[in-house]
Design an enzyme around this catalytic site. Structure first.
Site, PDB file in Angstrom:
ATOM      1  N   SER A 196       6.617  -3.641  -3.794  1.00 31.09           N
ATOM      2  CA  SER A 196       5.796  -2.471  -4.081  1.00 31.09           C
ATOM      3  C   SER A 196       6.517  -1.425  -4.926  1.00 31.09           C
ATOM      4  O   SER A 196       6.935  -1.693  -6.028  1.00 31.09           O
ATOM      5  CB  SER A 196       5.307  -1.893  -2.765  1.00 31.09           C
ATOM      6  N   HIS A 197       6.688  -0.241  -4.348  1.00 29.81           N
ATOM      7  CA  HIS A 197       7.237   0.903  -5.063  1.00 29.81           C
ATOM      8  C   HIS A 197       8.761   0.939  -5.032  1.00 29.81           C
ATOM      9  O   HIS A 197       9.357   1.858  -5.564  1.00 29.81           O
ATOM     10  CB  HIS A 197       6.679   2.173  -4.422  1.00 29.81           C
ATOM     11  N   ASP A 246      -0.809  -1.148  -6.596  1.00 33.35           N
ATOM     12  CA  ASP A 246      -1.809  -0.790  -5.587  1.00 33.35           C
ATOM     13  C   ASP A 246      -1.844   0.699  -5.252  1.00 33.35           C
ATOM     14  O   ASP A 246      -2.764   1.175  -4.610  1.00 33.35           O
ATOM     15  CB  ASP A 246      -1.654  -1.643  -4.312  1.00 33.35           C
ATOM     16  N   ARG A 247      -0.812   1.446  -5.687  1.00 33.31           N
ATOM     17  CA  ARG A 247      -0.821   2.896  -5.421  1.00 33.31           C
ATOM     18  C   ARG A 247      -1.289   3.669  -6.636  1.00 33.31           C
ATOM     19  O   ARG A 247      -1.228   3.159  -7.757  1.00 33.31           O
ATOM     20  CB  ARG A 247       0.581   3.379  -5.081  1.00 33.31           C
ATOM     21  N   ASP A 299       3.619  -2.773  -7.798  1.00 37.45           N
ATOM     22  CA  ASP A 299       2.640  -3.862  -7.691  1.00 37.45           C
ATOM     23  C   ASP A 299       1.206  -3.399  -7.953  1.00 37.45           C
ATOM     24  O   ASP A 299       0.261  -4.154  -7.721  1.00 37.45           O
ATOM     25  CB  ASP A 299       2.739  -4.548  -6.326  1.00 37.45           C
ATOM     26  N   LYS A 359      -5.165  -1.822  -1.241  1.00 38.25           N
ATOM     27  CA  LYS A 359      -5.377  -0.588  -1.970  1.00 38.25           C
ATOM     28  C   LYS A 359      -5.275  -0.914  -3.451  1.00 38.25           C
ATOM     29  O   LYS A 359      -4.721  -1.933  -3.827  1.00 38.25           O
ATOM     30  CB  LYS A 359      -4.386   0.488  -1.535  1.00 38.25           C
ATOM     31  N   ASP A 363       2.103   2.079  -9.008  1.00 29.93           N
ATOM     32  CA  ASP A 363       3.435   1.660  -8.552  1.00 29.93           C
ATOM     33  C   ASP A 363       3.795   0.244  -9.000  1.00 29.93           C
ATOM     34  O   ASP A 363       3.092  -0.365  -9.803  1.00 29.93           O
ATOM     35  CB  ASP A 363       3.533   1.793  -7.023  1.00 29.93           C
TER      36      ASP A 363
HETATM   37  C1  VG1 Z   1       4.708   2.873   3.284  1.00 31.61           C
HETATM   38  C2  VG1 Z   1       3.581   3.879   3.368  1.00 31.61           C
HETATM   39  C3  VG1 Z   1       2.326   3.203   3.872  1.00 31.61           C
HETATM   40  C4  VG1 Z   1       1.985   2.005   2.964  1.00 31.61           C
HETATM   41  C5  VG1 Z   1       3.182   1.077   2.861  1.00 31.61           C
HETATM   42  C6  VG1 Z   1       2.946  -0.038   1.866  1.00 31.61           C
HETATM   43  O1  VG1 Z   1       4.952   2.331   4.553  1.00 31.61           O
HETATM   44  O2  VG1 Z   1       3.929   4.954   4.196  1.00 31.61           O
HETATM   45  O3  VG1 Z   1       1.280   4.131   3.914  1.00 31.61           O
HETATM   46  O4  VG1 Z   1       0.892   1.296   3.483  1.00 31.61           O
HETATM   47  O5  VG1 Z   1       4.329   1.808   2.420  1.00 31.61           O
HETATM   48  O6  VG1 Z   1       2.764   0.470   0.593  1.00 31.61           O
HETATM   49  P1  VG1 Z   1       6.138   2.839   5.494  1.00 31.61           P
HETATM   50  O7  VG1 Z   1       6.111   1.940   6.686  1.00 31.61           O
HETATM   51  O8  VG1 Z   1       7.403   2.736   4.678  1.00 31.61           O
HETATM   52  O9  VG1 Z   1       5.836   4.271   5.806  1.00 31.61           O
HETATM   53  V1  VG1 Z   1       3.180  -0.407  -0.788  1.00 31.61           V
HETATM   54  O10 VG1 Z   1       2.442   0.383  -2.021  1.00 31.61           O
HETATM   55  O11 VG1 Z   1       3.351  -1.876  -0.117  1.00 31.61           O
HETATM   56  O12 VG1 Z   1       2.262  -1.284  -1.303  1.00 31.61           O
HETATM   57 CO    CO Z   2       2.493  -0.940  -3.772  1.00 31.19          CO
END
Ligand code: VG1
Ligand code: CO
Length: 543
Positions: A113-114, A281-282, A279, A376, A277
Site C-alpha cells: 500500500s502506502h 486505493d487511498r 496501490d 477502497k 497511494d
Molecule cells: C492503516 C489504516 C487503515 C487502513 C489500512 C490499510 O491500518 O489506519 O484505516 O485500512 O492501513 O490501508 P493500520 O492498522 O496501520 O492503522 V492501505 O491503503 O492497505 O491500503
Molecule cells: Co493502499
C-alpha cells in the site's frame, strides 16, 4: 514440466495484519518465505480444481519475481487459469473489479500500500475472495494457522511467463491470460460517473492536478483523466510507476504528498488537486488552498451522491471505521439511512455491502469506496468529486463550507507515533485499559468522560465478533479520543491517536483543526502517559 513438492520449515511471523502480510523485502526474499505463505493461502481457501485466480500488484520492487512464483505455484495447485495485469500491474481496486467482473474464485494482490518500496523497503501479499474484497478474519486466521504448521509446498518447474504482452499462454496445464490492467476499471468508472459532464467542466477552464506519486495509479489516471476526460496534458504528475516510487513515501497525506500540497497552496493553484497511494486505493482531496479531511469527504460524497449516475437512486446505508469521524453519521441521519461503525480495515465493509446494507464506506486514513468493488478506491473518489463539482459548479471550499453550515463540523486529527518499541506501545494501551473505571465520569479540563471501552464489533451479517479494536475515551459532548495499534507497520509498533470534537456553531468555522483540538490533544497525552512511556515528545506524522 513437472510439479515439485518442496520440504519447508514454518516461519512463525506470517500473521496477516490489517490488510495482508507486510514485511521488508529481504524477509520475503528468504528461501521459501513467500512460497510458504502462498501455499498456506491455497491450503486455506479450498479452491475447486480448475478455478480462476486474479494476480497483480502495485509494481513495487519484488512484484515481478513474486508473480512468477505465484503463477508456478498456482499451476502446481490445480488452478485452471490466472488473469494477470500486464507487467504484473493491477491497482488494488482494479484487482477487485476484475475478480468480480469475470466471476473468478478470488485473487492475490501484491502490495504494501502506502509504505515505501525498494530492495530494503516493504512488500506485501493478501488474498481477496470472490466478492473482490479482502478475505474475512476467519480466512486470514486459517491462513496464519496453516503457515505455522506448513511442511511442504508445491511448485511447477518451468520457465518464467512473459507478462509484457497481452494474450494467453500456458504454464503446465494452467492458462495465463495477460490482461490490460486499466480497461475493465475505466469502463466501470464510465458507468458510475457522468464523463460528459466532467469533460465539460474540464473544457470550461477548470484546472486539476493529480499526483500519482510514482505509484500504480499513474497509468489509470493518465488514461481516465487525461485521455478519456480530456484534462490538459500534465494534469497527472509523477505518473510513471517506479519500483521504489522514486524514493518517496506513496502515502497521500499533507506530509508525504508535499509536491502536490505546494502546488495547491501556491499562487497559481489549480481548482482541484488529488493524490493516491502505492496501490491506488487511498485518496486525498484538495481544493485551491484547501484540504478536505477524509472523514468530511465521505460525508460529502454521501450527501451529494444522487448527483451522479451511479448513485442517483440513493444509498442503502453508510459505513465508517470506528476511528473515522462521525460526520457521515449526520448525513446518514438526515437521509434516514443506517450508518454502521466497523473496526479499522476494509475487510469489515465487505459483508455489509454483500448483504446490500451499505453503498458507501470510508476510513479516516484517506480511504473511501462503495459497493462498485470491495476495496477502497482512490481514483473512484476523485471522479466522484469531479462529477459533483461538474454539477454544482462551486469551488471545493464552498461546497465543504456549505456542508459544515448544514451539518456542523467534526474537527478531526490523527497523531501517529511510528517505530515505537513494542513494549512501550503495549504499555500505553494497557495503562489506558487499567484506568477505564478511574477515567469514567472524571473531569478533564472542560470535558467530562462519559465512557471508556475497548471497541468490539459484532458483524451484523455473520455474527462474528472482533475484539480489542481500539481504546475509546468518549466524552459527554460527543468528542472522542481513540488509541489504536497499527496492523500494517513493518518496524516496531505504531501507535495512532485519533481526536475528534464536534462544533455545531458555524461562527467557529474559521478555526484550524489543530487549534480546535488543542485541549483534547493535551488530555490525550496526559491520560495515556504517552510521552513518559515512549520518550516521544512529538508524533511522527500528524494528519
Ligand atoms: C492503516 C489504516 C487503515 C487502513 C489500512 C490499510 O491500518 O489506519 O484505516 O485500512 O492501513 O490501508 P493500520 O492498522 O496501520 O492503522 V492501505 O491503503 O492497505 O491500503
Ligand atoms: Co493502499
Amino acid at each position: 514440466m513437472s510439479i515439485r513438492t518442496v520440504t519447508t520449515q514454518p516461519f512463525p511471523d506470517q500473521k496477516p495484519g490489517t490488510s495482508g502480510l507486510r514485511k521488508k523485502v529481504p524477509v520475503f526474499q528468504q528461501p521459501n518465505y513467500l512460497e510458504n505463505f502462498v501455499q498456506a493461502i491455497f491450503d486455506s481457501i479450498a479452491a475447486p480444481q480448475g478455478a480462476t485466480l486474479v494476480v497483480g500488484g502495485d509494481g513495487r520492487y519484488y512484484n515481478r519475481e513474486a508473480i512468477q512464483i505465484i503463477l508456478k505455484m498456482a499451476a502446481a495447485n490445480g488452478f485452471g487459469k490466472v488473469l494477470v495485469g500486464r507487467g504484473g500491474i493491477l491497482s488494488t481496486p482494479a484487482a477487485s473489479c476484475v475478480i468480480r467482473k469475470y466471476s473468478t474464485f478470488g485473487g492475490i494482490i501484491l502490495s504494501a500500500s502506502h509504505n515505501p518500496g525498494g530492495p530494503k523497503e516493504d512488500f506485501g501479499i493478501k488474498f481477496n475472495s470472490s466478492n473482490g474484497g479482502p478475505a474475512t478474519e476467519t480466512v486470514t486466521d486459517a491462513i496464519f494457522a496453516k503457515s505455522k504448521n506448513i511442511a511442504s509446498y508445491r511448485i511447477l518447474d518451468g520457465a518464467d511467463v512473459s507478462l509484457d504482452e497481452l494474450g494467453e499462454t500456458t504454464l503446465g496445464g494452467m492458462k495465463v491470460q495477460v490482461i490490460d490492467p486499466v480497461n475493465d476499471y475505466a469502463e466501470l468508472m464510465d458507468k458510475l460517473f457522468d464523463f460528459d459532464a466532467i469533460r465539460g467542466l474540464l473544457k470550461s477552464g477548470f484546472r486539476i492536478k493529480f499526483d500519482a506519486m510514482h505509484a500504480v495509479n499513474g497509468p489509470y489516471a493518465k488514461e481516465i483523466i487525461e485521455t478519456r476526460l480530456g484534462a490538459a496534458a500534465g494534469s497527472v504528475m509523477n505518473g510513471v510507476p517506479l519500483e521504489d516510487f522514486g524514493g518517496g513515501h506513496p502515502d497521500p497525506n499533507l506530509t508525504y504528498a508535499h509536491d502536490l500540497v505546494e502546488i495547491m497552496y501556491g499562487d497559481d493553484a489549480p481548482d482541484f488537486g488529488a493524490a493516491s497511494d502505492g496501490d491506488g486505493d487511498r485518496n486525498m482531496i484538495l481544493g485551491k488552498h484547501f484540504f478536505v479531511t477524509p472523514s468530511d469527504s465521505l460525508a460529502l460524497l454521501a450527501a451529494n451522491a444522487t448527483l451522479t449516475p451511479g448513485y442517483k437512486q440513493g444509498l442503502a446505508g453508510i459505513a465508517r471505521s470506528m476511528p473515522t469521524s462521525a460526520a457521515a453519521d449526520r448525513v446518514a441521519k438526515a437521509l434516514n439511512i443506517p450508518c454502521y461503525e466497523t473496526p479499522t480495515g476494509w475487510k469489515f465493509f465487505g459483508n455489509l455491502m454483500d448483504a446490500g446494507k451499505v453503498s458507501l464506506c470510508g476510513e479516516e486514513s484517506f480511504g473511501t469506496g462503495s459497493d462498485h468493488v470491495r476495496e477502497k478506491d482512490g481514483l473512484w473518489a476523485v471522479l466522484f468529486w469531479l462529477n459533483i463539482l461538474a454539477v454544482r459548479k462551486q469551488s471545493v471550499e464552498a461546497i465543504v463550507r456549505e456542508h459544515w453550515g448544514k451539518y456542523g463540523r467534526n474537527f478531526y486529527s490523527r497523531y501517529d507515533y511510528e517505530g515505537l518499541p513494542t513494549e512501550a506501545a503495549n504499555g500505553v494501551m494497557q495503562h489506558l485499559r487499567d484506568n477505564f473505571s478511574a477515567l469514567t465520569g472524571s473531569s478533564q479540563g472542560n470535558y467530562t468522560v462519559a465512557t471508556c471501552d475497548d471497541f468490539s464489533y459484532t458483524d451484523p451479517v455473520d455474527g462474528s465478533i472482533s475484539k480489542n479494536q481500539g481504546v475509546r475515551i468518549l466524552f459527554d459532548d460527543g468528542s472522542r479520543i481513540i488509541y489504536r495499534l497499527s496492523g500494517t507497520g513493518t518496524e516496531g509498533a505504531t501507535l495512532r491517536v485519533y481526536l475528534e470534537a464536534y462544533e455545531a456553531d458555524a461562527s467557529q468555522h474559521h478555526l484550524d483543526a489543530q487549534e480546535a483540538l488543542k485541549k483534547l490533544i493535551g488530555i490525550a497525552l496526559d491520560i495515556s502517559e504517552l510521552v513518559k512511556r515512549t520518550g516521544r515528545e512529538r508524533p511522527t506524522v500528524i494528519t
